[in-house]
Motif scaffolding. Sequence first.
Motif, PDB file in Angstrom:
ATOM      1  N   GLY A  38       0.823  -1.211   0.000  1.00 32.25           N
ATOM      2  CA  GLY A  38       0.000   0.000   0.000  1.00 32.25           C
ATOM      3  C   GLY A  38       0.849   1.250   0.000  1.00 32.25           C
ATOM      4  N   ALA A  39       2.030   1.180  -0.640  1.00 35.13           N
ATOM      5  CA  ALA A  39       2.994   2.282  -0.576  1.00 35.13           C
ATOM      6  C   ALA A  39       2.765   3.346  -1.633  1.00 35.13           C
ATOM      7  N   GLY A  40       1.688   3.229  -2.382  1.00 35.63           N
ATOM      8  CA  GLY A  40       1.424   4.215  -3.413  1.00 35.63           C
ATOM      9  C   GLY A  40       0.822   5.509  -2.908  1.00 35.63           C
ATOM     10  N   SER A  41       0.267   5.489  -1.692  1.00 39.34           N
ATOM     11  CA  SER A  41      -0.372   6.699  -1.163  1.00 39.34           C
ATOM     12  C   SER A  41      -0.536   6.585   0.346  1.00 39.34           C
ATOM     13  N   GLY A  42      -0.951   7.692   0.951  1.00 41.57           N
ATOM     14  CA  GLY A  42      -1.350   7.699   2.352  1.00 41.57           C
ATOM     15  C   GLY A  42      -0.311   7.201   3.328  1.00 41.57           C
ATOM     16  N   MET A  43      -0.772   6.380   4.282  1.00 41.43           N
ATOM     17  CA  MET A  43       0.096   5.895   5.355  1.00 41.43           C
ATOM     18  C   MET A  43       1.235   5.037   4.810  1.00 41.43           C
ATOM     19  N   GLY A  44       0.960   4.234   3.807  1.00 39.50           N
ATOM     20  CA  GLY A  44       1.998   3.370   3.252  1.00 39.50           C
ATOM     21  C   GLY A  44       3.098   4.167   2.583  1.00 39.50           C
ATOM     22  N   LYS A  45       2.716   5.171   1.820  1.00 38.08           N
ATOM     23  CA  LYS A  45       3.715   6.002   1.160  1.00 38.08           C
ATOM     24  C   LYS A  45       4.586   6.709   2.180  1.00 38.08           C
ATOM     25  N   GLU A  46       3.970   7.279   3.204  1.00 43.24           N
ATOM     26  CA  GLU A  46       4.745   7.989   4.215  1.00 43.24           C
ATOM     27  C   GLU A  46       5.622   7.044   5.012  1.00 43.24           C
ATOM     28  N   SER A  47       5.128   5.841   5.297  1.00 44.35           N
ATOM     29  CA  SER A  47       5.958   4.860   6.007  1.00 44.35           C
ATOM     30  C   SER A  47       7.178   4.493   5.174  1.00 44.35           C
ATOM     31  N   ALA A  48       6.975   4.255   3.878  1.00 44.83           N
ATOM     32  CA  ALA A  48       8.105   3.936   3.007  1.00 44.83           C
ATOM     33  C   ALA A  48       9.129   5.071   3.018  1.00 44.83           C
ATOM     34  N   ARG A  49       8.652   6.302   2.954  1.00 44.19           N
ATOM     35  CA  ARG A  49       9.558   7.453   2.953  1.00 44.19           C
ATOM     36  C   ARG A  49      10.307   7.569   4.277  1.00 44.19           C
ATOM     37  N   GLN A  50       9.604   7.376   5.395  1.00 43.37           N
ATOM     38  CA  GLN A  50      10.279   7.517   6.685  1.00 43.37           C
ATOM     39  C   GLN A  50      11.282   6.391   6.929  1.00 43.37           C
ATOM     40  N   PHE A  51      10.948   5.184   6.527  1.00 46.40           N
ATOM     41  CA  PHE A  51      11.937   4.107   6.639  1.00 46.40           C
ATOM     42  C   PHE A  51      13.177   4.438   5.819  1.00 46.40           C
ATOM     43  N   ALA A  52      12.973   4.986   4.635  1.00 47.29           N
ATOM     44  CA  ALA A  52      14.109   5.331   3.786  1.00 47.29           C
ATOM     45  C   ALA A  52      14.995   6.390   4.433  1.00 47.29           C
ATOM     46  N   THR A  53      14.387   7.362   5.108  1.00 47.20           N
ATOM     47  CA  THR A  53      15.188   8.421   5.734  1.00 47.20           C
ATOM     48  C   THR A  53      16.035   7.893   6.883  1.00 47.20           C
TER      49      THR A  53
END
Length: 247
Positions: free
Chosen positions: A12-27
């Motif tokens: 579910g990384a295309g939008s919303g909570m999933g996208k933000e989680s993917a971004r924060q893990f990357a940081t």
Amino acid sequence: MDSEDRVVLVTGAGSGMGKESARQFATTGAAVACVDIDQHAVTETKREIQSGDSDAIAIEADVSESADVREMIERTVSAFGGLDVLHNNAGIPQRATPVEDVSEDTWDRLVDINLKSAFLGTKYAVSHLRERNGVILNTASTAAIRPRTGLSAYVASKGGMVALTKQLAKELAPDVRVNAICPVATETPMLEEFSGEDLRVSDMESTIPMEQLATPEDVAAAAVFLASDEADMITGTALEVDGGRDI
């Protein structure tokens, strides 16, 4: 929180909570496999992560389909050499509907995407996670704890997610930690899709003691924490990111 050298898969990384989680893990230094049924959206998530000099891949998958889930795990392990965190985040809403008007197709689709997907993800990822003392994160909902009117299928799917989380935490310990996150109504594109005759977004907000909706950033921060070494003694919990809604 440092996730350097870790591999994280977020559905579910295309939008919303999933996208933000993917971004924060990357940081935090993780390599991230971004998975979504929407190829365009998940490719954009990957692009944003890579623009910050972090490593990411984009995978199109239907998380309710066994073959797709097996392939997303295999592609992640092939790309990055292993898997440390499986974040079963993908989910769909239910339009608020009286139970007698809920179709079997609606029920089945909600359970398949919101609950069966976590079973399939775990089934195909667990051998890799055991090798690295990994973590499973399941996105549930405060609806699993304090239901709202007209959401019978959604509540059942998220209640099942909490129960599955506790079962897996017991079954997979001490090799793999398993936790759920229970967000309150969150500012995402999906939120309005819950609205119906007896349920409005304003009604949801009015039941939150902190008098505000959650944000994707709130939920992602909880995910990053639960996956970190700082949470090493936490397993089997359903963490409420709810502004006090479940008090």
